[in-house]
Each structure stands twice: as C-alpha cells, then as structure tokens.
Scaffold this active site. Sequence first.
Site, short mmCIF file in Angstrom:
data_model
loop_
_atom_site.label_atom_id
_atom_site.label_comp_id
_atom_site.label_asym_id
_atom_site.label_seq_id
_atom_site.Cartn_x
_atom_site.Cartn_y
_atom_site.Cartn_z
N LYS A 204 0.83 -1.30 0.01
CA LYS A 204 -0.16 0.06 0.15
C LYS A 204 0.85 1.23 0.02
CE LYS A 204 -3.57 2.30 2.61
NZ LYS A 204 -4.30 2.11 3.79
N LYS A 257 -2.04 -1.53 -4.04
CA LYS A 257 -2.90 -0.30 -4.00
C LYS A 257 -2.09 0.96 -3.88
CE LYS A 257 -5.76 1.76 -0.64
NZ LYS A 257 -6.05 1.80 0.72
C1 PBG Z 1 -7.60 3.25 5.33
C2 PBG Z 1 -7.82 3.09 3.95
C3 PBG Z 1 -7.66 4.06 2.88
C4 PBG Z 1 -8.01 3.31 1.75
C5 PBG Z 1 -8.14 2.11 2.16
N1 PBG Z 1 -8.22 2.04 3.47
C6 PBG Z 1 -7.10 5.47 2.80
C7 PBG Z 1 -5.75 5.73 3.61
O1 PBG Z 1 -4.92 4.87 3.82
O2 PBG Z 1 -5.61 7.09 3.87
C8 PBG Z 1 -7.81 3.98 0.45
C9 PBG Z 1 -9.14 3.53 -0.30
C10 PBG Z 1 -9.60 4.26 -1.62
O3 PBG Z 1 -8.91 5.65 -1.96
O4 PBG Z 1 -10.33 4.11 -2.00
N2 PBG Z 1 -6.34 2.66 5.97
ZN ZN Z 2 -6.15 3.68 8.04
#
Ligand code: PBG
Ligand code: ZN
Length: 333
Positions: A204, A257
């Site tokens: 991520k 992601k």
């Molecule tokens: C929370 C989380 C996020 C997303 C999924 N879980 C945002 C972040 O880490 O700031 C992003 C999903 C999206 O942008 O569609 N940890």
């Molecule tokens: Zn989070």
Amino acid sequence: MSELIITTPERVRPRRLRRTPALRDLVAETGIAAAQLVMPHFVLPTGKAEVPIPSMPGIAQVGIETLVGRVESDLALGIRAVLLFGQPHDGGKTPDGAAAAAANGAVQSAVRRLKETFGDSLVVMTDVCLCAYTDHGHCGVLRDGEVANDPSLLPLVDAALSHAEAGADVLAPSDMMDGRVAAIRDALDETGHDNVIVMSYAVKYASAYYGPFRDAADSTPGMGDRKSYQMDCRNVREAIREADLDAGEGADLVMVKPALPNLDVIRAVRETSDLPLAAYNVSGEYSAVKAAAANGWLDEPGVVRENLLAIRRAGADLIISYHARDALAGGWL
Ligand code: PBG
Ligand code: ZN
C-alpha cells in the site's frame, strides 16, 4: 528470387484475428468476470441514511438498511463480494480508536445483517484500520507524536476480532503496521476463527489518490502524513518484500494499491507470489474518471473497461473498484 524467402507483409497479418467481435473474443487473453469484482461500501451507524460523497459521484455513505438493498441489487448483477468501511457513532473518535472494535459499530452491525440476509452467497470483507476511529486520523496510535508500531497492534487485533465475531468472511488490514498480519492471524486462530481469511493490504503506497476516500471515511490525518507507514512510490523491490513478509505471516491473499499507477508492481508481485492477488482501483482513480466523463472529456464505459482490463492484464486476480456496479449494469466489460 529474394522475394520468395522474405516474410512478406501479406503473409503475416495480425489484423486477421481482429476482424469481427467473435474472432476478437475467441483469442482474447484477458477478461473480467463479475465474480472477480469487489464493491466497496461506506457504512454509517444509522438505518436508512444515504449521504452522497461529493468527490465520488455515484457513491454514498449508507445506513445499514440502504446497504442491504444495494447489495441485493448488486448480487443480481453478479457482484458477490463487498468491502466495508465504517464510521464511529458521533463523538466516537478517541486517541486509541477503540470504537473500531465496538460490537455494535456500523461495520460489525452491517456484517451481521449481510450474513443473516445473504449467507454464503455473499463474501463479506471488512477493512481493518483505526484511522476512521482515531481523533488524530492516523492508522495507528501515537507515542511522542509518532505513529507507534507495536502499540497499534492490540487495537487492530481487537477491531479484527470484532469483525470476525460479527461473521466477516475476509479481514483486510490496511494500516501498514509491521507484524499485524501475524498478530491478527494468531488472535483469530486462538479464538476459533481459523476459517476467517486475511487479505493483507501488503503493498500500500502513500498516495495522493486516496483523497476522495478520506472525505468518504472522514479519516484525513489531523497532522502530518502517512509516509512513515505507507510505502514510498519510488520502490518496487520493497513491494515484493512486503508481499513475501505478509505471506509468511499467514496472509491468504495480498493486495496492491493503488492499482493504475502501479501496474508494474502488480506484475512484479504476480511473478514472485503464488497467493491470489487483489488490486484496489482506489477512490482518486474513480473520481478522476468520473470528473472527466462528466465534462464530456472521456468516454466513461470505454475508459473503465480499459482500466479494469489493464489491471487484470498486469496480473491481478480480483479487483476492488467503485466502478464495479456501473460497469456490470452498463455491460461495459
Ligand atoms: C484506510 C484506508 C484507505 C484506503 C483504504 N483503507 C485510505 C488511507 O490509507 O488513507 C484507500 C481507499 C481508496 O482511496 O479508495 N487505511
Ligand atoms: Zn487507516
């Protein structure tokens, strides 16, 4: 004479296989099945609410009753998996994000309702994180102003167990703390939840593409950014390392992601990991397409099809996408 031994343009013609739709379908290397799409939902701790998210046209925060109705119509389209994000009750944000583990929280209640209503015809996935529940908006707890790794594991495990207790099929930890997959796996196994699946947000990246999501989940960090725990977008070897580590900690699936800026990463993980691979076509990727389409600058069905196919071609097995419903309802794929 030389003409006879040269491979002439007339002999080799890739266009022969592109002439008709039936021929093109016959030799297509990639496709997208409805069963491979996961629809995300933002769940509110209320019954029938429906609050549109301005930066994500077509997506709303929904109360549990509304959610059940949507999931039912999505099932008819062939969408058999959902990923749930929650919100605490008003005033429920605290330094340690304890409300993430509330047995009567929005996600936990929604999971129970969905499993009661649809049973095993629906795969219910939940995002496991603290950022919507902490008053500072970070994904872990703070110590001396920094997001502290090990102290974050216990509240994350508590949240994960509360989702498992409610009946979730798949837990998706998105916090990016080191060791959280092992901690969650052990806790699940010790409490008789050995069938509960862990889909790790293994790879991520710290990404500007999460902006609209943070409106939807009300999870923007109050100060600083997420770069001390989410990955640096300059790195790909590190992605392989993260995926390997999470596999070693017992993850059943791994995720990359955001998807579209990281197709090379999806490919790299595909080639180095045997686990099923998910890709998350995130909020900003969705919003960018919707904004351009609303202006008449891009053809939405064509762009969505091309984007989702590119993610599959890169090597993803399943795709989490806010476009899932529109793409299937519109026959775009
Ligand atoms: C929370 C989380 C996020 C997303 C999924 N879980 C945002 C972040 O880490 O700031 C992003 C999903 C999206 O942008 O569609 N940890
Ligand atoms: Zn989070």
